[in-house]
Scaffold this motif. Structure first.
Motif, PDB file in Angstrom:
ATOM      1  N   ALA A 123       0.835  -1.203   0.000  1.00 13.62           N
ATOM      2  CA  ALA A 123       0.000   0.000   0.000  1.00 13.62           C
ATOM      3  C   ALA A 123       0.872   1.255   0.000  1.00 13.62           C
ATOM      4  O   ALA A 123       0.641   2.193  -0.779  1.00 13.62           O
ATOM      5  CB  ALA A 123      -0.928   0.001   1.212  1.00 13.62           C
ATOM      6  N   LEU A 124       1.898   1.279   0.838  1.00 16.19           N
ATOM      7  CA  LEU A 124       2.786   2.445   0.892  1.00 16.19           C
ATOM      8  C   LEU A 124       3.548   2.590  -0.416  1.00 16.19           C
ATOM      9  O   LEU A 124       3.719   3.704  -0.931  1.00 16.19           O
ATOM     10  CB  LEU A 124       3.768   2.310   2.061  1.00 16.19           C
ATOM     11  CG  LEU A 124       3.174   2.472   3.463  1.00 16.19           C
ATOM     12  CD1 LEU A 124       4.169   2.044   4.519  1.00 16.19           C
ATOM     13  CD2 LEU A 124       2.730   3.913   3.702  1.00 16.19           C
ATOM     14  N   ALA A 125       3.982   1.457  -0.982  1.00 15.69           N
ATOM     15  CA  ALA A 125       4.739   1.520  -2.237  1.00 15.69           C
ATOM     16  C   ALA A 125       3.889   2.121  -3.348  1.00 15.69           C
ATOM     17  O   ALA A 125       4.359   2.972  -4.101  1.00 15.69           O
ATOM     18  CB  ALA A 125       5.231   0.125  -2.632  1.00 15.69           C
ATOM     19  N   SER A 126       2.620   1.702  -3.451  1.00 12.71           N
ATOM     20  CA  SER A 126       1.820   2.224  -4.570  1.00 12.71           C
ATOM     21  C   SER A 126       1.369   3.651  -4.295  1.00 12.71           C
ATOM     22  O   SER A 126       1.143   4.423  -5.220  1.00 12.71           O
ATOM     23  CB  SER A 126       0.638   1.301  -4.881  1.00 12.71           C
ATOM     24  OG  SER A 126      -0.415   1.533  -4.007  1.00 12.71           O
ATOM     25  N   LEU A 127       1.258   4.028  -3.028  1.00  9.77           N
ATOM     26  CA  LEU A 127       0.867   5.404  -2.676  1.00  9.77           C
ATOM     27  C   LEU A 127       2.007   6.394  -2.935  1.00  9.77           C
ATOM     28  O   LEU A 127       1.782   7.507  -3.411  1.00  9.77           O
ATOM     29  CB  LEU A 127       0.503   5.428  -1.186  1.00  9.77           C
ATOM     30  CG  LEU A 127      -0.541   6.398  -0.675  1.00  9.77           C
ATOM     31  CD1 LEU A 127      -1.806   6.297  -1.484  1.00  9.77           C
ATOM     32  CD2 LEU A 127      -0.822   6.086   0.792  1.00  9.77           C
TER      33      LEU A 127
ATOM     34  N   GLU B  44      -6.077   2.993   0.283  1.00  7.13           N
ATOM     35  CA  GLU B  44      -5.433   2.546  -0.954  1.00  7.13           C
ATOM     36  C   GLU B  44      -5.612   1.036  -1.163  1.00  7.13           C
ATOM     37  O   GLU B  44      -5.860   0.579  -2.280  1.00  7.13           O
ATOM     38  CB  GLU B  44      -3.940   2.908  -0.904  1.00  7.13           C
ATOM     39  CG  GLU B  44      -3.105   2.381  -2.044  1.00  7.13           C
ATOM     40  CD  GLU B  44      -3.154   3.278  -3.270  1.00  7.13           C
ATOM     41  OE1 GLU B  44      -3.948   4.230  -3.265  1.00  7.13           O
ATOM     42  OE2 GLU B  44      -2.398   2.999  -4.218  1.00  7.13           O
ATOM     43  N   PHE B 256      -3.622  -6.838  -4.345  1.00  9.54           N
ATOM     44  CA  PHE B 256      -4.384  -6.020  -3.401  1.00  9.54           C
ATOM     45  C   PHE B 256      -5.696  -6.693  -2.993  1.00  9.54           C
ATOM     46  O   PHE B 256      -6.196  -6.447  -1.901  1.00  9.54           O
ATOM     47  CB  PHE B 256      -4.649  -4.627  -3.984  1.00  9.54           C
ATOM     48  CG  PHE B 256      -3.500  -3.687  -3.777  1.00  9.54           C
ATOM     49  CD1 PHE B 256      -3.298  -3.080  -2.554  1.00  9.54           C
ATOM     50  CD2 PHE B 256      -2.611  -3.413  -4.806  1.00  9.54           C
ATOM     51  CE1 PHE B 256      -2.238  -2.215  -2.346  1.00  9.54           C
ATOM     52  CE2 PHE B 256      -1.548  -2.545  -4.605  1.00  9.54           C
ATOM     53  CZ  PHE B 256      -1.357  -1.953  -3.382  1.00  9.54           C
TER      54      PHE B 256
END
Lengths: 286, 290
Positions: A123-127, B44, B256
């Motif tokens: 999540a952090l990587a894609s954000l 996200e 995801f």
């Protein structure tokens, strides 16, 4: 409250008690502890001792190993420092102010304890990637976050935050408001009261939170590897290098790096225990 | 007030809080920080998971490799959590109900796995059971697979979740003391009766709290399991490892989608945890945290 039987004269291991089950529970707990934790950990220590001092030093002083340890320790230090600043602000806001959604925010502070590190990592990587929600505006300003050491810091801020907040928050809740009132009636400005009256009382808790976040950051793996880019000498963390050496079947090198990480972890643990003992002695809570 | 000539009502502001502007600034800073680091990553996960619609999400979590990963994760948690519950209760009983030498040292040893990097937790088992170890050749001769198989994954998970139940129960049982147990025993109850009827009801909320945190970590553990698993698709991949493989194959939506299941579990854990804290805080240890 402890049982109130008098201790027998001379050396004793255990005070007598009418409660049964000491042999069973103590025996089981110690055996299980030895099998799961102590024997495997001492295996690592024995294996690195087997390498011999010269060989251990050769593996430990490998430039890539030193660089990885430096990246792990440096980013963990920066992240823990950021968490100290914002963790104290978050704890203060949660303890002192009343606003809608406070309970929800309070509960979500524990998210890094509950969210698996791999999930946080992707999540952090894609954000923060150059095409992500935060990464894109940052890239437009010329700031590259993901796949640099800065990305590692971001991930370690995520995993370390609750350690600072949850260590400082209970101490803040117990602050005696009369001390602040006394400072104010004596003419101290609010800032002076915060800096000279409240902060010294919070210092042990803040330091403990910092050390806990640092210790967690040095060993963190899952949330970091997706955002780090993993470039040797630049953004490669020590735990990843252990994994890489194991994949190369170079157990000796993995063992040497592991032993050094373990030594750092124990040194930090010792420091945390000292800080907590100091805090208990001075303020009656840890 | 210094200036008594002001005719209008004085502005009353408590001397023990900050100016309104400062307060707003602090709240905004806290929210901004938490949004960047906690809320947005959580949002996200779900947005990316549903990017291609619910049908794609369902397909991603119901394909055979994903189902195998979910099954393995549930199996590992179903073994690791009860083991650590039994240990936690036994350790808390010995530590809270008795006075013996070296108690503080024992508590420090129980906390040890929390200060060890997950990767090191995996590494110690590789050293212990690997082909170069003392046990390795013997295990191989007897056809026992530990590394790159389910037993290794369970052991690594037990290691990293080791302290959760014990460290919740020890302070709780220390605070409760043993007078109720002593009363039950003096009235003729056996040791087991005392435990089941007196101690267990007293510690149930603390125990549930510890189990929740232990389970969340057991299902989500990545580093330790990654080292010992061998990443055999459909066989030794847990959910977090499956997420990693899909992500590295640039199959982001599927990655995801599986991650959203674990994020859902994390939210559920936080919800239950908060409910226990609000309703039954008397049944929890006085000072918690990690």
């Amino acid at each position: 409250m402890a049982t109130t039987h008098a201790a027998p004269a001379g050396w004793w291991f255990r005070r007598p008690s009418i409660i049964p089950g000491f042999g069973l529970t103590f025996g089981f707990a110690v055996t299980y502890l030895a099998l799961i934790v102590l024997i495997p950990l001492s295996g690592l220590v024995i294996r690195s001792a087997d390498l011999g001092l010269a060989e251990f030093w050769r593996l430990a002083s490998d430039p890539r190993t030193i660089a990885a340890l430096r990246v792990s320790f440096g980013t963990a230090f920066v992240a823990a420092a950021i968490n100290v600043v914002f963790g104290v602000v978050v704890a203060w806001v949660l303890v002192r102010y009343r606003f809608p959604g406070r309970r929800l925010v309070d509960a979500l502070v524990d998210l890094p304890f509950a969210l698996p590190t791999a999930v946080a990592g992707i999540a952090l990587a894609s954000l923060y990637a150059p095409n992500g929600w935060i990464g894109a505006p940052a890239a437009a300003l010329g700031l590259k976050i993901a796949f640099t050491p800065l990305g590692i810091v971001i991930a370690l801020v995520f995993v370390g935050l609750p350690f600072v907040v949850r260590t400082v928050q209970p101490v803040m809740e117990e602050i005696d408001r009369e001390v602040e009132e006394a400072a104010a009636t004596l003419g101290a400005s609010r800032l002076a009261t915060l800096a000279r009256v409240l902060l010294p009382g919070l210092a042990p808790a803040i330091l403990t939170g910092f050390a806990l976040a640092l210790a967690r950051g040095v060993g963190e793996y899952g949330s970091v590897i997706f955002i780090a880019g993993n470039i040797p000498y630049v953004s490669e963390i020590a735990p990843l290098l252990v994994v890489i050496r194991l994949e190369e079947f170079n157990t000796a090198a993995a063992t040497a790096i592991g032993a050094m990480m373990l030594a750092i972890a124990f040194a930090l643990l010792f420091l945390i225990n000292l800080l907590q003992a100091w805090s208990r002695r001075r303020y009656g809570h840890g | 007030m210094a200036d008594l000539t002001v005719p209008s009502a004085p502005v009353i502001r408590s001397a023990t809080t900050e100016a309104p502007a400062t307060r707003i600034a602090l709240v905004v800073a806290a929210f901004g920080f938490l949004s960047l680091f906690l809320f947005l990553p959580l949002v996200e996960v779900f947005l990316e998971a549903l990017r291609n619609g619910p049908a794609a999400w369902l397909a991603a979590i119901s394909e055979p490799d994903a189902l195998a990963a979910i099954r393995l994760t549930l199996l590992v948690a179903a073994i690791a959590v009860p083991l650590n519950v039994v240990f936690g209760v036994a350790a808390a009983w010995a530590i809270a109900k008795f006075e013996f030498r070296g108690k503080a040292f024992l508590i420090t040893l129980i906390d040890l796995p929390f200060s060890v990097s997950p990767v090191i937790a995996g590494l110690v088992y590789v050293i212990l059971f690997g082909s170069g170890s003392l046990l390795g050749p013997w295990l191989k001769a007897n056809g026992i697979e530990v590394l790159f198989a389910v037993p290794g994954i369970v052991l690594a998970t037990v290691f990293v979740t080791f302290p959760f139940v014990a460290r919740e129960l020890i302070p709780l049982m220390q605070e409760q003391g043993s007078s109720e147990e002593e009363a039950a025993l003096s009235l003729g109850a056996s040791g087991w009766q005392t435990f089941w009827r007196v101690t267990l009801p007293n510690i149930r909320w603390g125990l549930l709290y510890g189990v929740l945190l232990c389970n969340a970590r057991a299902m989500g553990e990545f580093g330790a399991v990654s080292v010992v698993s061998g990443h055999i698709r459909g066989l030794t991949n847990t959910m977090p490892l499956h997420i990693e493989i899909l992500y590295n194959e640039y199959n982001f939506a599927a990655s995801f989608a599986v991650a959203s299941l674990l994020a859902g579990l994390a939210l559920f854990t936080l919800l239950l945890k908060t409910l226990i804290e609000l309703r039954f805080s008397g049944g929890l240890a006085p000072s918690r945290g990690h």
